[in-house]
Write an enzyme that holds these catalytic residues in place. Structure first.
Site, PDB file in Angstrom:
ATOM      1  N   PHE A  25       0.844  -1.211   0.050  1.00  0.00           N
ATOM      2  CA  PHE A  25       0.236  -0.068  -0.099  1.00  0.00           C
ATOM      3  C   PHE A  25       0.899   1.087  -0.028  1.00  0.00           C
ATOM      4  O   PHE A  25       1.739   1.336   0.791  1.00  0.00           O
ATOM      5  CB  PHE A  25      -0.973  -0.029   1.299  1.00  0.00           C
ATOM      6  CG  PHE A  25      -1.804   1.187   1.538  1.00  0.00           C
ATOM      7  CD1 PHE A  25      -2.851   1.180   0.364  1.00  0.00           C
ATOM      8  CD2 PHE A  25      -1.803   1.909   2.364  1.00  0.00           C
ATOM      9  CE1 PHE A  25      -3.709   2.283   0.526  1.00  0.00           C
ATOM     10  CE2 PHE A  25      -2.648   2.895   2.644  1.00  0.00           C
ATOM     11  CZ  PHE A  25      -3.699   3.181   1.645  1.00  0.00           C
ATOM     12  N   SER A  93       3.703  -6.701   2.534  1.00  0.00           N
ATOM     13  CA  SER A  93       3.036  -5.823   3.484  1.00  0.00           C
ATOM     14  C   SER A  93       1.329  -6.044   2.898  1.00  0.00           C
ATOM     15  O   SER A  93       0.887  -7.382   2.775  1.00  0.00           O
ATOM     16  CB  SER A  93       3.210  -4.502   3.158  1.00  0.00           C
ATOM     17  OG  SER A  93       2.530  -3.613   4.169  1.00  0.00           O
ATOM     18  N   MET A  94       0.689  -5.074   2.254  1.00  0.00           N
ATOM     19  CA  MET A  94      -0.604  -5.230   1.687  1.00  0.00           C
ATOM     20  C   MET A  94      -0.611  -6.235   0.766  1.00  0.00           C
ATOM     21  O   MET A  94      -1.550  -7.021   0.322  1.00  0.00           O
ATOM     22  CB  MET A  94      -1.248  -3.996   1.255  1.00  0.00           C
ATOM     23  CG  MET A  94      -2.696  -4.226   0.697  1.00  0.00           C
ATOM     24  SD  MET A  94      -3.334  -2.819  -0.113  1.00  0.00           S
ATOM     25  CE  MET A  94      -2.235  -2.763  -1.521  1.00  0.00           C
ATOM     26  N   ASP A 194       9.757  -4.044  12.630  1.00  0.00           N
ATOM     27  CA  ASP A 194       8.860  -3.484  11.683  1.00  0.00           C
ATOM     28  C   ASP A 194       8.169  -2.253  12.310  1.00  0.00           C
ATOM     29  O   ASP A 194       7.405  -2.329  13.241  1.00  0.00           O
ATOM     30  CB  ASP A 194       7.672  -4.452  11.201  1.00  0.00           C
ATOM     31  CG  ASP A 194       7.265  -4.094   9.878  1.00  0.00           C
ATOM     32  OD1 ASP A 194       6.722  -2.847   9.763  1.00  0.00           O
ATOM     33  OD2 ASP A 194       6.876  -5.063   9.094  1.00  0.00           O
ATOM     34  N   HIS A 224      10.600  -3.001   7.739  1.00  0.00           N
ATOM     35  CA  HIS A 224       9.188  -3.424   7.310  1.00  0.00           C
ATOM     36  C   HIS A 224       9.617  -3.850   5.413  1.00  0.00           C
ATOM     37  O   HIS A 224       9.067  -4.773   5.253  1.00  0.00           O
ATOM     38  CB  HIS A 224       8.167  -2.269   7.038  1.00  0.00           C
ATOM     39  CG  HIS A 224       6.974  -2.361   6.518  1.00  0.00           C
ATOM     40  ND1 HIS A 224       6.222  -3.673   7.077  1.00  0.00           N
ATOM     41  CD2 HIS A 224       6.280  -2.163   5.379  1.00  0.00           C
ATOM     42  CE1 HIS A 224       5.034  -3.799   5.995  1.00  0.00           C
ATOM     43  NE2 HIS A 224       5.041  -2.949   5.259  1.00  0.00           N
TER      44      HIS A 224
END
Length: 259
Positions: A25, A93-94, A194, A224
């Site tokens: 994202f 992530s997303m 993260d 992250h």
């Protein structure tokens, strides 16, 4: 609106084993490009699309939602399935959340999943205010470039549009409910340090999926965006070993396209 230099999608026509990579994202394919190129150099067919509203300016993201982002990776997966005998889905992530939904919806057509710091929910009290606040405030501060490695930078937006964040929250809740439908072999790598997605998200994913072939790896040296961080090579090697174990033949070399 032109795509930011370096944020272009990447594709490589290789052998009969394919990999779809899903970025995060407000990010772009740039965060996963070294990973994609590593796989391409080893003969895999690779697709790394640019999600709608990403890689240009945050105003473009504001008018998109999870349905747009998911539709793009779903289309790319279907294309790979037409060309390859076995297809794996990787995500950051997303992008990990998108990968999980693809696995839940496509079943055995997805041969396995590799997730790096997958996101499962928006944390804290602020997300509960999004339905109202998004009509009053356009953006909040960005989340890009959470990287420990000095000099490594992620191409991403410096603002997060709250309309898109509201859609993201709804998507996380949807996919959380679908996690028991995920049965594929799973390699999950996550960073204890993260600053964007807490370790609780990886634990939630591991606790709710129905996969029995599961490997968890801690990325102690990275934040992250671990795919651009100190543990990047470890991620690349582990993911390739994962694919090689489940689909020993990676076919022949092809040609790369994209910036």
């Amino acid at each position: 609106m032109p795509v930011l230099p370096g944020a272009e999608p990447y594709r490589h026509e290789g052998g009969e084993v394919g990999v779809l990579l899903c970025h995060g994202f407000t990010g772009s394919p740039q965060s996963l490009r070294p990973w994609a190129q590593f796989l391409a150099e080893r003969g895999l067919t690779v697709s790394l699309p640019l999600l709608p509203g990403h890689g240009t300016r945050w105003e473009d993201l504001r008018i998109t939602g999870w349905q747009d982002w998911y539709a793009e990776v779903d289309r790319e997966l279907r294309g790979l399935l037409e060309r390859c005998e076995r297809v794996f889905v990787f995500g950051l992530s997303m992008g990990g959340t998108l990968s999980l939904r693809l696995a839940a919806k496509h079943g055995d057509a997805v041969a396995g999943l590799v997730l790096v710091n997958p996101a499962n929910k928006l944390h804290g009290l602020a997300p509960y205010a999004l339905p109202v606040v998004r009509h009053l405030v356009r953006t909040t501060k960005g989340i890009a470039s959470d990287i420990a490695k000095e000099g490594s930078v992620e191409i991403g937006y410096d603002r997060v549009p709250l309309h898109a964040a509201h859609s993201l929250r709804a998507f996380f809740r949807l996919v959380d409910g679908e996690l028991p439908q995920v049965t594929q072999p799973l390699l999950l790598l996550h960073s204890p340090r993260d600053h964007v997605v807490p370790a609780a998200d990886s634990a939630r994913v591991l606790g709710r999926v129905s996969s029995t072939d599961v490997t968890e790896i801690l990325l102690e040296q990275s934040y992250h965006v671990a795919t651009l961080d100190h543990d990047a090579d470890r991620i690349f090697e582990a993911s390739h070993a994962f694919v090689s174990r489940l689909a020993p033949s990676v076919g022949k070399e092809g040609t790369a396209t994209g910036g």
